[in-house]
Design an enzyme around this catalytic site. Structure first.
Site, PDB file in Angstrom:
ATOM      1  CD  GLU A  28      -2.850  -1.137   2.395  1.00 20.10           C
ATOM      2  OE1 GLU A  28      -3.675  -0.212   2.479  1.00 20.10           O
ATOM      3  OE2 GLU A  28      -2.746  -2.034   3.252  1.00 20.10           O
ATOM      4  CB  SER A 160      -5.670  -0.742  -0.247  1.00 24.98           C
ATOM      5  OG  SER A 160      -5.355   0.331   0.597  1.00 24.98           O
ATOM      6  CE1 TYR A 226      -7.078   4.335  -1.689  1.00 25.65           C
ATOM      7  CE2 TYR A 226      -6.887   2.044  -2.350  1.00 25.65           C
ATOM      8  CZ  TYR A 226      -6.980   2.997  -1.360  1.00 25.65           C
ATOM      9  OH  TYR A 226      -6.971   2.613  -0.048  1.00 25.65           O
ATOM     10  NE  ARG A 265     -12.904   2.996   5.834  1.00 26.22           N
ATOM     11  CZ  ARG A 265     -11.845   2.687   5.078  1.00 26.22           C
ATOM     12  NH1 ARG A 265     -10.886   3.564   4.878  1.00 26.22           N
ATOM     13  NH2 ARG A 265     -11.752   1.488   4.546  1.00 26.22           N
ATOM     14  CG  ASP A 267     -14.404  -0.630   5.634  1.00 28.06           C
ATOM     15  OD1 ASP A 267     -14.676   0.557   5.880  1.00 28.06           O
ATOM     16  OD2 ASP A 267     -13.332  -0.990   5.130  1.00 28.06           O
ATOM     17  CD  GLU A 280     -11.010  -4.551   5.858  1.00 29.68           C
ATOM     18  OE1 GLU A 280     -10.407  -5.639   5.877  1.00 29.68           O
ATOM     19  OE2 GLU A 280     -10.787  -3.654   5.037  1.00 29.68           O
ATOM     20  CG  ASN A 282      -9.988  -0.333   7.431  1.00 27.79           C
ATOM     21  OD1 ASN A 282      -9.326  -1.020   6.670  1.00 27.79           O
ATOM     22  ND2 ASN A 282     -11.314  -0.325   7.411  1.00 27.79           N
ATOM     23  N   GLY A 286      -7.004   5.390   4.750  1.00 30.55           N
ATOM     24  CA  GLY A 286      -6.535   6.409   3.819  1.00 30.55           C
ATOM     25  C   GLY A 286      -6.874   7.808   4.302  1.00 30.55           C
TER      26      GLY A 286
END
Length: 317
Positions: A28, A160, A226, A265, A267, A280, A282, A286
């Site tokens: 990443e 990612s 992205y 974060r 998800d 998951e 994080n 990002g």
């Protein structure tokens, strides 16, 4: 420590050098380079004396020789988000943003995270784990059928969406596993969730407004995140007030269950029957100007520079 004491300490910190660690050696790296530059710019706007440091070829002991006592971690993936860096910084007596060693390691490990979700009665899709050592004897057709005939394959320690793939036939599952083993020795095979995807940013003990991600691609993959210009982000997310409150509470529960802290974060997805499934946690998501956490913070009323300052404030104990 009281808020006033933290603010006083934050004022003192602005007189020192705050390093933003970014880049690194993980898969990443490219995303991390963008996050680090954006964070550094935001911190400078907030009044910090910032030094951007690419850790790719730098011994961490250099931080000591440069008299750096506090860092903002902007390294995604292995080596930055998995507890390794956090442990090294603690051994050097350097404070850092985000989760501690345990919270980082558990959140980064998709398999252990899922096991923790199940143990804490947090809804998550059915799954199995395949190791590289077991692969040669694996009955891929049986594996596929046991999880409903369509699955998502994920390397256990990547972020990612790197190495992820959908499989709805034995041949596709075989190929997806081969691809995933190129990134990791442990692979998560998860029952396919057919429904919309959401994310909830966490700041301290607060869940920010949820975001609904919408892509014409089969799933929210690396390109959708992205590279694509067709991905849409909805914040407000379109859920009822009651439903959004529920997923905020669920996300906070998952965040705390893995030991994550500070900021991050979570998800999750809503399946075709309307049930929520955690994906998951994080711990270093990002952080470009257009990333998900800044989007949610903006709706909450925080500018990017206010957001990164808040993250630093949360790391002061």
């Amino acid at each position: 420590m009281s808020i006033s004491q933290k603010i006083t300490q934050l004022t003192e910190l602005k007189k020192e050098t705050l390093a933003v660690l970014y880049g690194g050696n993980s898969a990443e790296r490219d995303v991390s380079l963008k996050s680090g530059k954006a964070i550094a710019q935001g911190l400078e706007q907030a009044g910090f004396n910032v030094r951007l440091i690419d850790t790719k070829d730098m011994p961490l002991t250099t931080l000591v020789s440069q008299n750096i006592k506090h860092v903002f971690i902007a390294l995604h993936g292995r080596g930055g988000e998995d507890g390794c860096l956090q442990g090294a910084l603690e051994s050097l007596d350097i404070s850092y943003t985000g989760s501690n060693v345990l919270g980082s390691a558990l959140s980064m490990d998709k398999v252990r995270s899922k096991q923790i979700f199940k143990a804490c009665d947090i809804p998550t899709a059915a799954f199995s784990v395949v190791t590289k050592a077991e692969f040669c004897e694996l009955d891929v057709e049986q594996q596929l059928n046991a999880l409903g005939g369509k699955v998502m394959v994920k390397p256990a320690h990547e972020g990612s969406s790197i190495g992820m793939a959908m499989a709805d036939s034995p041949a596709k599952l075989h190929n997806a596993l081969v691809e995933a083993f190129g990134f990791d020795g442990d692979v998560l095979v998860e029952a396919w969730i057919d429904g919309p995807e959401y994310t909830v940013a966490i700041l301290g003990d607060e869940a920010l407004p949820a975001i609904h991600m919408e892509t014409p691609r089969e799933f929210y993959d690396y390109e959708a995140k992205y590279q694509s210009t067709s991905t849409q982000y909805h914040c407000p997310c379109g859920l009822s007030e009651k439903e959004e409150a529920y997923i905020k509470a669920l996300s906070l529960k998952a965040f705390k269950a893995t030991g994550a802290s500070g900021w991050g974060r979570v998800d999750l997805m809503q399946d075709s029957e309307g049930h929520w499934q955690l994906l998951e946690v994080n711990t270093v998501p990002g952080m470009t100007q257009t990333s998900l956490v800044p989007k949610a913070a903006k709706v909450q009323g925080l500018t990017f520079s206010e957001l990164v300052e808040r993250i630093v404030l949360l790391s002061i104990s």
